[in-house]
Design a protein around this motif. Structure first.
Motif, PDB file in Angstrom:
ATOM      1  N   SER A  73      -2.912  -2.771   1.657  1.00 22.09           N
ATOM      2  CA  SER A  73      -2.019  -2.228   2.704  1.00 22.09           C
ATOM      3  C   SER A  73      -0.869  -3.047   2.405  1.00 22.09           C
ATOM      4  O   SER A  73       0.213  -2.619   2.784  1.00 22.09           O
ATOM      5  N   GLU A  74      -0.964  -4.339   2.281  1.00 24.96           N
ATOM      6  CA  GLU A  74       0.428  -5.390   2.379  1.00 24.96           C
ATOM      7  C   GLU A  74       1.135  -5.009   0.973  1.00 24.96           C
ATOM      8  O   GLU A  74       2.443  -4.996   1.045  1.00 24.96           O
TER       9      GLU A  74
ATOM     10  N   LEU B  63       3.218  -1.981   1.981  1.00 23.71           N
ATOM     11  CA  LEU B  63       4.283  -1.982   2.838  1.00 23.71           C
ATOM     12  C   LEU B  63       5.302  -2.774   2.230  1.00 23.71           C
ATOM     13  O   LEU B  63       6.799  -2.537   2.425  1.00 23.71           O
TER      14      LEU B  63
ATOM     15  N   GLU C 285       4.797  -5.392  12.210  1.00 23.36           N
ATOM     16  CA  GLU C 285       4.226  -5.204  10.647  1.00 23.36           C
ATOM     17  C   GLU C 285       2.665  -4.963  10.924  1.00 23.36           C
ATOM     18  O   GLU C 285       1.877  -4.161  10.018  1.00 23.36           O
TER      19      GLU C 285
ATOM     20  N   LEU D 197       0.501  -1.954   9.379  1.00 22.65           N
ATOM     21  CA  LEU D 197      -0.554  -2.338   8.397  1.00 22.65           C
ATOM     22  C   LEU D 197      -2.006  -1.543   8.910  1.00 22.65           C
ATOM     23  O   LEU D 197      -2.650  -1.088   8.314  1.00 22.65           O
TER      24      LEU D 197
END
Length: 365
Positions: A307-308, A311, A345, A349
């Motif tokens: 997921s990071e 992003l 964030e 996430l």
């Protein structure tokens, strides 16, 4: 604004149609290799029979055709054929040809008219409408372009019979988007007739195309240059989608597939931020669950991605303003808005993680 015609056959009577709209019968006809093979002979014969003077141009059927090098070659061919500002350009194809043709028309002789003849569901309901035309740069898609409205948008739903099912579902993502952002009754129609539309059954297919095209045209007319946030709502799901497309190297994931995944994440983000109620979330997810992907695509291109990392790639999206991500969210089904403030964030996430769990184990039919 552009005139939109949806009918079969749409190319009948083009001479009279062009004359009515003040267009000359001197036309550059731009195809890709696929659309030339499928539609070229009948279209060029029709134009010939109706007294057109045509210059035919064909480019490779790939995203890489949206480039300076291909545009430069086309400029040269047009100059050699004595094409001047009295001509117009007819773009025959999907999003690549529509964008490339529009870009060339906007820049050649400081602008000649462009007519869009879209041949994919995505182009018929989204990319051919609205006048955003662009080419790509190695550092990002659609970074170099213009606002250049087409004079005519000619839509023939029968053209979709030549498309593989994957392209139908990809285009359907943009159709469903309009139900989410602007019209709850249309959302209900799509929910009821989803399989009819994806099976290209009439009158459901034509109704879905018409409604989608006119919703987008209405939004564009009210906010042509995206100055008050209304046109930005057309990007529902796209902030996530553009990150996914970049990770897939703009090759292994169709735009509509990325948008479908992005809309799931955007629904969860709308819910996680408290804008969307649980019942609406579940209704939205229920519709999006009906989309089909090639086997393994969702797992490889989304579920298995950190997921990071997604992003991080979203942060390179051209839609961000002042290095801040811009999210289009829902207050309810049929009502979208552009969120102006920053989002923590951790919540973004979490919404990506929610989307990954939603798609976990999902395979194609």
């Amino acid at each position: 604004m552009s005139t939109i015609l949806v009918r079969t056959p749409v190319i009948t009577g083009l001479g009279e149609l062009f004359t009515t709209h003040g267009l000359s019968k001197k036309t550059v006809v731009l195809f890709d290799e696929h659309t030339r093979k499928l539609y070229g002979e009948s279209l060029l014969q029709t134009l010939h029979d109706e007294g057109f003077q045509c210059k035919e141009l064909v480019v490779p059927a790939r995203e890489a055709s949206k480039s300076f090098s291909v545009a430069y070659r086309i400029y040269g061919s047009m100059i050699e054929a004595d094409v001047d500002r009295s001509w117009n350009l007819l773009a025959v194809g999907g999003g690549v040809i529509g964008d490339l043709g529009g870009f060339i028309a906007a820049s050649y002789f400081r602008g000649i008219p462009v007519i869009q003849l879209p041949t994919t569901l995505l182009a018929m309901t989204d990319s051919a409408i609205g006048g955003k035309v662009a080419i790509n740069h190695p550092l990002g898609k659609n970074l170099i372009g213009f606002f250049h409205l087409p004079e005519l948008i000619l839509i023939d739903p029968s053209y979709l019979k030549t498309l593989p099912q994957r392209e139908i579902y990809s285009g359907m993502a943009e159709v469903v988007k309009y139900g989410f952002i602007a019209d709850e009754p249309f959302f209900n129609f799509l929910d009821l007739h989803f399989s009819d539309i994806t099976s290209l059954k009439e009158p459901f297919l034509t109704e879905a195309i018409k409604k989608s095209a006119f919703i987008k045209a209405d939004v564009v007319e009210k906010d042509f240059r995206e100055t008050d946030g209304l046109r930005a709502t057309l990007n529902f799901g796209h902030t996530f989608a553009h990150g996914l497309e970049k990770l897939a190297e703009y090759r292994y994931l169709r735009h509509g597939e990325a948008v479908t995944i992005g809309m799931v994440c955007a629904l969860f983000l709308s819910y996680n931020l408290g804008y969307l109620d649980q019942q609406s979330l579940e209704r939205g997810l229920s519709l999006l669950k009906r989309f089909r992907f090639p086997k393994g695509v969702v797992k490889r291109r989304f579920v298995a991605i950190d997921s990071e990392l997604l992003l991080e790639n979203m942060l390179s999206d051209k839609k961000k303003l002042d290095k801040k991500l811009r999210f289009v969210l829902l207050k309810k089904l049929g009502e979208a808005f552009l969120l102006e403030e920053s989002v923590d964030e951790s919540i973004v996430l979490k919404s990506i993680d929610d989307g990954r769990r939603f798609f976990s184990g999902k395979e194609a039919c």
